[in-house]
Design a protein around this motif. Structure first.
Motif, PDB file in Angstrom:
ATOM      1  N   VAL A  90       0.806  -1.230  -0.115  1.00 27.44           N
ATOM      2  CA  VAL A  90       0.074   0.073   0.007  1.00 27.44           C
ATOM      3  C   VAL A  90       0.695   1.379  -0.160  1.00 27.44           C
ATOM      4  O   VAL A  90       1.860   1.287   0.735  1.00 27.44           O
ATOM      5  N   ASP A  91       0.242   2.183  -0.802  1.00 28.14           N
ATOM      6  CA  ASP A  91       1.150   3.515  -0.716  1.00 28.14           C
ATOM      7  C   ASP A  91       0.044   4.578  -0.694  1.00 28.14           C
ATOM      8  O   ASP A  91      -0.501   5.000  -1.837  1.00 28.14           O
ATOM      9  N   VAL A  92       0.126   5.225   0.425  1.00 26.24           N
ATOM     10  CA  VAL A  92      -0.758   6.323   0.514  1.00 26.24           C
ATOM     11  C   VAL A  92      -0.017   7.640   0.847  1.00 26.24           C
ATOM     12  O   VAL A  92       0.884   7.959   1.380  1.00 26.24           O
ATOM     13  N   ASN A  93      -0.456   8.706  -0.037  1.00 29.48           N
ATOM     14  CA  ASN A  93       0.042  10.174   0.358  1.00 29.48           C
ATOM     15  C   ASN A  93      -1.198  10.727   0.942  1.00 29.48           C
ATOM     16  O   ASN A  93      -2.463  10.932   0.388  1.00 29.48           O
ATOM     17  N   VAL A  94      -0.693  11.622   2.085  1.00 30.24           N
ATOM     18  CA  VAL A  94      -1.719  12.279   2.775  1.00 30.24           C
ATOM     19  C   VAL A  94      -1.478  13.733   2.864  1.00 30.24           C
ATOM     20  O   VAL A  94      -0.324  14.074   3.435  1.00 30.24           O
ATOM     21  N   GLN A  95      -2.225  14.648   2.388  1.00 30.41           N
ATOM     22  CA  GLN A  95      -2.017  15.963   2.375  1.00 30.41           C
ATOM     23  C   GLN A  95      -2.734  16.638   3.368  1.00 30.41           C
ATOM     24  O   GLN A  95      -4.090  16.622   3.080  1.00 30.41           O
ATOM     25  N   GLY A  96      -2.358  17.598   4.329  1.00 32.34           N
ATOM     26  CA  GLY A  96      -2.834  18.048   5.279  1.00 32.34           C
ATOM     27  C   GLY A  96      -2.535  19.537   5.474  1.00 32.34           C
ATOM     28  O   GLY A  96      -1.745  20.153   4.953  1.00 32.34           O
ATOM     29  N   ARG A  97      -3.356  20.364   6.097  1.00 30.29           N
ATOM     30  CA  ARG A  97      -3.290  21.820   6.121  1.00 30.29           C
ATOM     31  C   ARG A  97      -3.703  22.407   7.497  1.00 30.29           C
ATOM     32  O   ARG A  97      -4.923  21.869   8.013  1.00 30.29           O
ATOM     33  N   LEU A  98      -2.838  23.163   8.155  1.00 24.87           N
ATOM     34  CA  LEU A  98      -3.216  23.547   9.627  1.00 24.87           C
ATOM     35  C   LEU A  98      -2.956  25.010   9.524  1.00 24.87           C
ATOM     36  O   LEU A  98      -2.277  25.644   8.602  1.00 24.87           O
ATOM     37  N   TRP A  99      -3.796  25.606  10.409  1.00 27.03           N
ATOM     38  CA  TRP A  99      -3.965  27.210  10.342  1.00 27.03           C
ATOM     39  C   TRP A  99      -4.315  27.763  11.827  1.00 27.03           C
ATOM     40  O   TRP A  99      -5.201  26.738  12.694  1.00 27.03           O
ATOM     41  N   GLY A 100      -3.763  28.554  12.202  1.00 23.29           N
ATOM     42  CA  GLY A 100      -3.931  29.011  13.744  1.00 23.29           C
ATOM     43  C   GLY A 100      -3.422  30.475  14.316  1.00 23.29           C
ATOM     44  O   GLY A 100      -2.391  30.743  13.554  1.00 23.29           O
ATOM     45  N   THR A 101      -3.670  31.117  15.161  1.00 26.19           N
ATOM     46  CA  THR A 101      -3.139  32.398  15.581  1.00 26.19           C
ATOM     47  C   THR A 101      -2.088  31.910  16.750  1.00 26.19           C
ATOM     48  O   THR A 101      -2.327  31.505  17.837  1.00 26.19           O
ATOM     49  N   PRO A 102      -0.727  32.242  16.438  1.00 26.73           N
ATOM     50  CA  PRO A 102       0.339  32.082  17.693  1.00 26.73           C
ATOM     51  C   PRO A 102      -0.152  32.750  19.010  1.00 26.73           C
ATOM     52  O   PRO A 102      -0.628  33.902  18.876  1.00 26.73           O
ATOM     53  N   PRO A 103       0.489  32.195  20.163  1.00 32.12           N
ATOM     54  CA  PRO A 103       1.134  30.757  20.191  1.00 32.12           C
ATOM     55  C   PRO A 103       0.478  29.579  20.048  1.00 32.12           C
ATOM     56  O   PRO A 103      -0.765  29.345  20.495  1.00 32.12           O
ATOM     57  N   ILE A 104       0.972  28.869  19.291  1.00 38.28           N
ATOM     58  CA  ILE A 104       0.304  27.423  18.898  1.00 38.28           C
ATOM     59  C   ILE A 104       1.267  26.259  18.652  1.00 38.28           C
ATOM     60  O   ILE A 104       2.541  26.610  18.430  1.00 38.28           O
TER      61      ILE A 104
END
Length: 197
Positions: A90-104
């Motif tokens: 199995v060959d899986v590619n997972v793309q994620g995105r994070l966003w927030g206001t520091p401090p994080i």
């Protein structure tokens, strides 16, 4: 190779049998799993398309992790059927995105699981994205990243495998935490190939 699309609330037919996400006739080999807490199905009662040996499936809609509590593992709509007993690469590619206001200090993790028994496949947990900035800011920051899951799985009968994900707010709060379909910057995909009995 035939290409399949997997998404919440949709069914990719392509002349193949569509199987609801709650189908109940599969199991991974005991040596490839360990018990984990119960998980939840993806929003909208997702459906998947049965794939043939050597196929690939793509996530074609953004999967939002924000509605789920920090640390809670959930099923994404990206799932495949390993159609017969044997060893599979199995060959899986997972793309994620994070966003927030520091401090994080924010994290997205992903893993593979047997969709029927609620057990994860050993050694498949990956860090998808990690966003950390402990200096206070007056505006949000964000990033996206892609992580691979490359493994061999042995099954004793037809088996449905699902991509699971979680977000962790280790400090501060995320305002966006998503698994992305792409295609900008890469795609979230799940390829498999039967390599032996």
């Amino acid at each position: 190779m035939r290409r399949l699309m997997a998404a919440a609330g949709t069914t990719a037919l392509l002349g193949l049998a569509a199987i609801p996400a709650h189908a109940n006739a599969i199991s991974a080999a005991p040596s490839q799993r360990h018990q984990v807490p119960a998980t939840t199905a993806g929003a909208g009662g997702s459906r998947i398309a049965q794939a043939l040996p050597g196929d690939i499936a793509y996530l074609n809609t953004t999967f939002d992790l924000q509605p789920y509590a920090s640390g809670r593992w959930v099923n994404t709509p990206l799932q495949v059927i390993l159609p017969q007993a044997g060893r599979y690469h199995v060959d899986v590619n997972v793309q994620g995105r994070l966003w927030g206001t520091p401090p994080i200090n924010l994290v997205i993790l992903a893993r593979l699981a047997d969709a029927t028994t609620g057990t994860v496949l050993s050694n498949t947990t990956r860090l998808v994205d990690h966003l950390v900035d402990m200096n206070p800011w007056d505006r949000p920051i964000g990033q996206r990243a892609t992580a691979p899951i490359d493994d061999e799985i042995r099954v004793t009968r037809p088996t449905r495998i699902v991509l699971q994900a979680t977000r962790l707010n280790q400090a501060g709060l995320s305002s966006i935490a998503e698994i992305l379909p792409g295609p900008g910057g890469g795609r979230t995909s799940f390829r498999f190939e039967r390599v032996g009995p």
